[in-house]
Enzyme design. Structure first.
Site, PDB file in Angstrom:
ATOM      1  N   LEU A  29     -95.969  26.040  32.776  1.00 38.81           N
ATOM      2  CA  LEU A  29     -95.639  27.387  32.303  1.00 38.81           C
ATOM      3  C   LEU A  29     -94.566  28.049  33.171  1.00 38.81           C
ATOM      4  CD1 LEU A  29     -99.227  28.698  31.444  1.00 38.81           C
ATOM      5  CD2 LEU A  29     -97.625  27.443  29.997  1.00 38.81           C
ATOM      6  N   HIS A  30     -93.753  28.855  32.527  1.00 39.17           N
ATOM      7  CA  HIS A  30     -92.695  29.601  33.219  1.00 39.17           C
ATOM      8  C   HIS A  30     -92.636  30.997  32.613  1.00 39.17           C
ATOM      9  CE1 HIS A  30     -90.530  28.727  29.568  1.00 39.17           C
ATOM     10  NE2 HIS A  30     -90.686  27.435  29.780  1.00 39.17           N
ATOM     11  N   ALA A  31     -91.646  31.780  33.059  1.00 43.26           N
ATOM     12  CA  ALA A  31     -91.593  33.186  32.616  1.00 43.26           C
ATOM     13  C   ALA A  31     -91.468  33.311  31.098  1.00 43.26           C
ATOM     14  CB  ALA A  31     -90.420  33.882  33.307  1.00 43.26           C
ATOM     15  N   HIS A  33     -93.028  31.478  28.845  1.00 43.00           N
ATOM     16  CA  HIS A  33     -94.405  31.469  28.311  1.00 43.00           C
ATOM     17  C   HIS A  33     -95.089  32.800  28.596  1.00 43.00           C
ATOM     18  CE1 HIS A  33     -93.874  26.997  28.942  1.00 43.00           C
ATOM     19  NE2 HIS A  33     -94.318  27.031  27.696  1.00 43.00           N
ATOM     20  N   GLN A  57     -95.801  14.200  19.314  1.00 42.42           N
ATOM     21  CA  GLN A  57     -94.487  14.777  19.024  1.00 42.42           C
ATOM     22  C   GLN A  57     -93.372  14.198  19.907  1.00 42.42           C
ATOM     23  OE1 GLN A  57     -96.038  18.793  20.159  1.00 42.42           O
ATOM     24  NE2 GLN A  57     -94.005  19.140  21.004  1.00 42.42           N
ATOM     25  N   ASP A 148     -87.251  27.627  20.403  1.00 38.13           N
ATOM     26  CA  ASP A 148     -87.441  26.457  19.539  1.00 38.13           C
ATOM     27  C   ASP A 148     -87.367  26.942  18.095  1.00 38.13           C
ATOM     28  OD1 ASP A 148     -87.997  24.510  21.660  1.00 38.13           O
ATOM     29  OD2 ASP A 148     -89.740  25.770  22.023  1.00 38.13           O
TER      30      ASP A 148
END
Ligand code: PAF
Length: 280
Positions: A29-31, A33, A57, A148
């Site tokens: 996770l990063h900012a 998210h 996927q 995305d």
């Protein structure tokens, strides 16, 4: 905050609470998210974040094995932000007890264009796991990032087409100060590649400005971007493409809602980004 690993426990918890907003992730996770989680917290009484690196996927030769798995860190980050009720972190056997997932959700042909053309089966893997997660979490709302864009499009059209009882909340792309879209894959970049990476966004911004100024020669604008990226060491430039933002079909000269999408590799890392253009 609970960390739940089984479907049975998640379902038992779900029965005891009111409205739920859901943020599906693959962890690391990063900012970016964190802004999805922030939007989820504001949208319902309870928030569930799932963390699951979905083998289905990833194509052969893609980065499934090296995809960062950092559950402890992720849980600490989420706890620090506060307000999340549950992290749902199933293992592979829990979500895919059969070696092969027998029923899969196949999106329409548009999912074989853009990223789908270079990652065969990718969106079927995404649509399948998201459907399973929707069936398990039974959320009222699910948050997806606009970074995305094609994934968001596939999920929105799947929910509509299959009458899924969930509302999709699109969330703006989080960016570093220099414009680079936040992504778990940024962690793979060397210092030099990280300095170069914002160029994708610079090209998108330049193309957007040209279109807003009346230039509708989308292919010429794309060729200019591709030529410059190549000179600067980018390779496997999968696409630089202007599409209708509502249908994701090739943009015409009279469309007002557009999206310019880009995917290219720097070193061994494939980055994607996009920018919307609203001519209304
Ligand atoms: O965007 C992602 O992180 C993944 O594609 C998703 C939606 C969690 C499905 O695995």
């Amino acid at each position: 905050m609970k960390i739940i690993h089984t479907i049975a426990e998640l379902r038992a918890w779900r029965k005891t609470v009111g409205t739920v907003a859901f943020v599906p992730t693959m962890g690391s996770l990063h900012a970016g998210h964190m802004s999805l989680i922030h939007a989820a917290k504001a949208a319902a009484e309870h928030t569930v974040v799932s963390i699951f690196v979905n083998r289905l996927q990833f194509g052969q030769g893609e980065d499934f094995d090296r995809y960062p798995r950092t559950l402890e860190n992720d849980a600490a980050l989420i706890a620090e932000q506060g307000g999340v009720d549950v992290i749902f972190a199933p293992d592979e056997k829990e979500l895919y007890p059969n070696v092969i997932q027998q029923y899969q959700v196949t999106p329409p042909a548009i999912a074989e264009e853009l990223c789908g053309a270079f990652r065969p089966g990718h969106f079927r893997g995404v649509a399948t796991v998201v459907t399973k997660l929707f069936n398990i979490v039974e959320a009222d709302i699910a948050c997806f990032g606009k970074k995305d864009f094609q994934q968001l499009f596939v999920i929105q059209s799947m929910v509509k087409d299959l009458n899924m009882n969930i509302q999709i909340l699109p969330v703006d792309t989080g960016r570093a100060e220099d414009g680079l879209a936040l992504s778990s894959r940024n962690a793979f970049l060397t210092a030099d590649q990280r300095n170069e990476a914002p160029r994708l966004y610079h090209h998108l911004s330049r193309m957007k400005a040209a279109i807003e100024a009346g230039d509708r020669d989308y292919s010429k604008l794309a060729v200019q971007a591709v030529t410059d990226l190549r000179v600067r060491g980018w390779h496997d430039i999968d696409y630089v493409d202007t599409r209708n933002a509502e249908t994701l079909k090739a943009a015409s000269n009279t469309d007002h809602k557009l999206v310019i999408l880009i995917a290219a590799r720097i070193g061994s890392t494939r980055l994607i980004d996009n920018i919307e253009v609203n001519l209304d």
